[in-house]
Design an enzyme around this catalytic site. Structure first.
Site, PDB file in Angstrom:
ATOM      1  N   SER A 251     -37.845  10.025  22.548  1.00 54.20           N
ATOM      2  CA  SER A 251     -38.548   9.513  21.380  1.00 54.20           C
ATOM      3  C   SER A 251     -39.756  10.411  21.107  1.00 54.20           C
ATOM      4  O   SER A 251     -39.602  11.603  20.855  1.00 54.20           O
ATOM      5  CB  SER A 251     -38.958   8.056  21.626  1.00 54.20           C
ATOM      6  OG  SER A 251     -39.529   7.500  20.478  1.00 54.20           O
TER       7      SER A 251
ATOM      8  N   ASP B 299     -37.141   1.915  24.894  1.00 46.50           N
ATOM      9  CA  ASP B 299     -35.730   2.094  24.555  1.00 46.50           C
ATOM     10  C   ASP B 299     -35.091   3.014  25.605  1.00 46.50           C
ATOM     11  O   ASP B 299     -35.710   3.949  26.084  1.00 46.50           O
ATOM     12  CB  ASP B 299     -35.613   2.722  23.158  1.00 46.50           C
ATOM     13  CG  ASP B 299     -34.173   2.724  22.647  1.00 46.50           C
ATOM     14  OD1 ASP B 299     -33.354   1.941  23.167  1.00 46.50           O
ATOM     15  OD2 ASP B 299     -33.883   3.509  21.733  1.00 46.50           O
TER      16      ASP B 299
ATOM     17  N   HIS C 209     -35.242   9.400  18.418  1.00 49.51           N
ATOM     18  CA  HIS C 209     -35.774   8.557  17.343  1.00 49.51           C
ATOM     19  C   HIS C 209     -36.313   9.459  16.249  1.00 49.51           C
ATOM     20  O   HIS C 209     -37.111  10.339  16.495  1.00 49.51           O
ATOM     21  CB  HIS C 209     -36.903   7.658  17.869  1.00 49.51           C
ATOM     22  CG  HIS C 209     -36.417   6.648  18.867  1.00 49.51           C
ATOM     23  ND1 HIS C 209     -37.251   5.999  19.727  1.00 49.51           N
ATOM     24  CD2 HIS C 209     -35.173   6.188  19.133  1.00 49.51           C
ATOM     25  CE1 HIS C 209     -36.548   5.160  20.478  1.00 49.51           C
ATOM     26  NE2 HIS C 209     -35.283   5.261  20.142  1.00 49.51           N
TER      27      HIS C 209
END
Lengths: 284, 192
Positions: free
Chosen positions: B10, B130, B37
């Site tokens: 991310s 995540d 992401h």
């Protein structure tokens, strides 16, 4: 000491789960007539697993037992499997392309029929209605909005969307070539935005199952965005056949950004109207 | 033998992913899937072009039902979940998971379902959690779990969460991850 299961037992675990899932889909089909056997397995497994946990169960087999004996549980699973999350003017560039490349063609018709297949809770239908209204062709258009699930159609008919989404939708609307103030199209009521009834004056909401139902009319445009991504290749090809049959000559097919008719048996029957927006025109 | 390498990142992920991919020698055979992401509006091909310049493998943005071919690098498209089936990818627009779409958890869990113990999962820098559950799922199915050492990571929340969620096979500084994967896929294969 804790020992990890062997490779063989991992494989066996996986195989057992696959068997259970297949039995569940078979059971649902035979008991209720809904056929999810040709859905793409990964998303399906994820959604069914969520239902297993929500029902306080641990296995697919446990869920099958409950499904067979409790129609209310089936209703809940059907919602899980058929709600496709969407938003108003998702992919604004699609609506721009629609204004520029599809609307001019629609202007030449005395009357236009559009099929929004798998409309879910209706965000896309209202978006399309707004575009057609602004382009001054809505009056001579009828939109057929269909979904497998009667209860999402109810929500689509109601036309109330969460108020806290309106900021995002307004931004999308502007990027989609919107010509008015977006807030002209709804009134705020409690925490919902109620969209004007006039937007659905020419919309028919009806239940239709892409997996098992036949074509029901001839259309100038079919919009089916991010619905077939949940289907496996065999089912996708069959639904492409359904759309092909349902389109008039020079009819337009609009798919999601990451979908394509390439490699489908109907590839040669369409020309590309917009390659990145995945808009095609039936030519043969 | 390993068939799929899944990488999730991310915040700070762009350069970290580039580094790991550049470090994986071309002799490493499995397909490589990346979930980074990205902003919904991020320019489609930008990440692919950027990585393509740095590495000697085909880099592709995944479309629905793209077949999985060895050695290729596949990137999750923005605003879709990327899921692994046996032999191909599928996409979904289901709700965001951990505020993210693509979600690393969704990618990793589906990879574990489809490829079981033939999956290598890698969690890199990120400012959320995540990927932790997904990496645990890979491990649970007998796959390999690799985590970037939080100490050197641009953001350590994601590696920290992954370490807490599963028993990692290796927690490594960024510049050692490619080499470790080479060891798993090539050297071990030779001696086996």
């Amino acid at each position: 000491m804790h020992t990890e299961p062997s490779q063989a037992s991992h494989a066996a675990m996986q195989e057992l789960e696959d068997i259970e899932l297949q039995l569940l889909l078979e059971g649902v089909f035979r008991r209720y007539g809904f056929d999810f056997r040709e859905y793409a397995p990964a998303s399906l497994r994820r959604r069914v697993r969520r239902r297993v946990h929500a029902e306080g169960l641990t296995t697919f087999a446990g869920l099958l037992d409950k499904l067979l004996h409790d129609p209310a549980c089936m209703e809940r699973l059907l919602l899980d499997l058929s709600i496709n999350v969407t938003s108003m003017f998702r992919d604004p560039t699609f609506y721009l392309a629609f204004r520029e490349k599809v609307v001019p063609q629609l202007r030449t018709y005395p009357f236009t029929r559009i099929w929004v297949a798998g409309c879910s809770t209706g965000e896309e239908v209202y978006s399309l209605a707004i575009v057609l209204h602004e382009e001054e062709v809505y009056e001579r258009t009828r939109i057929y909005a269909t979904d497998i699930n009667e209860s999402v159609l109810e929500r689509a008919r109601a036309g109330v969307f969460p108020l806290d989404k309106m900021r995002e939708y307004t931004q999308n609307y502007i990027k989609a070539g919107g010509m008015e103030a977006f807030s002209e199209y709804y009134v705020a009521a409690y925490d919902g935005a109620q969209f004007h009834r006039s937007l659905v004056e020419n919309v028919v909401f009806a239940q239709h199952n892409l997996v098992s139902d036949r074509s029901f009319n001839e259309f100038n445009v079919v919009v089916c965005r991010n619905v077939m991504i949940y289907f496996d290749k065999t089912l996708q090809n069959r639904v492409h056949g359904l759309f092909y049959e349902s389109l008039a000559h020079l009819g337009v097919l609009a798919l999601g950004h990451k979908e394509s008719i390439r490699f489908s048996p109907y590839e040669e029957r369409y020309e590309v109207l917009d390659s990145s927006e995945k808009v095609y025109r039936k030519v043969a | 033998m390993y068939e799929l390498i899944c990488i999730g990142a991310s915040w700070g992920g762009l350069s970290a992913i580039g580094r790991v991919l550049a470090d994986i020698p071309t002799a490493v055979d499995p397909a490589i899937v990346v979930a980074q992401h990205r902003h919904v509006d991020s320019h489609e091909g930008a990440l692919g072009e950027l990585l393509g310049l740095r590495i000697d493998r085909p880099v592709r943005d995944v479309e629905d039902k793209t077949p999985i071919a060895r050695r290729n690098v596949y990137l999750a498209p923005p605003d879709y979940h990327l899921l692994v089936e046996r032999g191909w990818f599928s996409l979904s627009v289901d709700e965001r998971v951990q505020y993210a779409r693509p979600s690393i958890d969704v990618l990793f869990e589906s990879a574990a379902d489809a490829y079981g113990s033939a999956v290598i999962g890698v969690i890199l820098t990120g400012a959320n959690e995540d990927g932790a559950a997904g990496l645990a799922a890979i491990k649970h199915r007998g796959g390999v779990a690799i985590i970037q050492d939080p100490i050197g990571a641009e953001r350590r929340a994601m590696p920290d969460a992954a370490i807490a969620a599963t028993v990692a096979d290796a927690v490594l500084p960024l510049d050692a991850i490619g080499r470790f994967i080479y060891g798993l896929c090539v050297e071990v294969a030779k001696t086996a």
